[in-house]
Design an enzyme around this catalytic site. Structure first.
Site: not given
Ligand code: HBI
Ligand code: FE
Length: 289
Positions: A125, A130, A171, A190
């Site tokens: 994913h 991304h 997303e 994904s």
């Molecule tokens: N951590 N690894 C990871 N991936 C994310 O997409 C992610 C995160 N921490 C917080 C976060 N997303 C959110 O703040 C956002 O989706 C808004």
């Molecule tokens: Fe994501």
């Protein structure tokens, strides 16, 4: 997710870890190749051309990419890097990385018996979904702007609203092209099932993107989306984000109630008025954010 949480033992202060690429097994690389081939076939004529171009330039077809090598390629294209993290990281840490043009990615790959169901984002994913669009200059700038906006939104207590923007663009975003609607959101590209559902199924609404409207719309984390939002171009998305003064916007949003998850407003530009058949039959709403 609490902010300012301490990283677990063995994790750096910025929550990164070594990817330990050498430790992937041949079975894990084979699983990546299988997912990769299946998704490339699914995305022809469905994904936005900029995604497919990014994918072609980054050569990640042969197995789970080594983030050091991938970052080298991406750095030359748009100045972004990919860094490994143990899983979800605190919001402020996540935004700080984006603001510095570092994309955080999980290292593990989903189990062979659950290729289609994910509880936490895995390397397929995070990287397949991304990274290709980060090779596109406008999207690369958008994600940096989002990270900077995220750091500000924490101070305004408006993270919840900004998270909806991320959800419905990065997303689960759709985009209008000369050849019709295409997908660009990482959660869709994904996912084998959702890449067909988001574009072709009569169930979900497909509505024109509007920043305030999106920030008032809850989303689901347990099933396919009930509404998708269509941007006219990546330039529009970037410019809207850069030109908006988020402080008065958050004040205004305080006065505006949340919308229903599948509402259609008289002011919406409607691409598809969804039947919502999928949401009604398969999975009644359990959680919305
Ligand atoms: N951590 N690894 C990871 N991936 C994310 O997409 C992610 C995160 N921490 C917080 C976060 N997303 C959110 O703040 C956002 O989706 C808004
Ligand atoms: Fe994501």
């Amino acid at each position: 997710m609490p902010t300012h949480a301490e990283p677990p033992p063995g994790v750096a202060a910025d929550w990164t870890i070594p990817q330990a690429w050498e430790r992937y097994s041949e079975a894990e690389h084979a699983r990546w190749r299988r997912l990769y081939r299946r998704q490339v076939a699914q995305l022809a004529g469905r994904a936005v051309p900029e995604f497919l171009e990014g994918l072609a330039r980054l050569d990640m077809a042969d197995g789970i990419p080594d983030f050091r090598r991938l970052s080298g390629q991406l750095m030359r294209l748009t100045g972004w890097q990919v860094v490994a993290v143990p899983g979800l990281v605190p919001d402020d840490v996540f935004f700080a990385h984006l603001a510095e043009r570092r994309f955080v990615a999980g290292c593990f790959i989903r189990a062979a018996d659950s290729l289609d169901y994910l509880e936490a984002p895995d390397v397929f994913h995070d990287v397949f979904g991304h990274v290709p669009l980060l090779a596109h200059p406008l999207f690369a700038d958008y994600l940096e702007a989002y990270g900077k906006g995220g750091l500000r939104s924490i101070r305004f207590g408006a993270l919840h609203k900004l998270a909806r923007l991320y959800w419905y663009t990065v997303e689960f975003g759709l985009i209008e092209t000369r050849d019709g609607l295409r997908i660009y959101g990482a959660g869709i590209v994904s996912s084998h099932g959702e890449s067909a559902f988001a574009l072709d199924d009569p169930s979900p609404n497909r509505l024109g993107f509007d920043l305030v409207r999106v920030m008032r719309t809850p989303y689901r984390i347990d099933d396919y989306q009930q509404s998708y939002f269509v941007i006219p171009s990546f330039r529009h998305l970037l410019e809207t984000t850069l030109e908006t003064d988020f402080a008065p916007l958050y004040d205004r949003l305080e006065q505006l109630p949340d919308l229903g998850i599948a509402d259609i407003l008289p002011t919406d530009r409607v691409f598809t008025r969804g039947t919502q058949a999928h949401a009604r039959v398969r999975a009644p709403l359990r959680s919305a954010s």
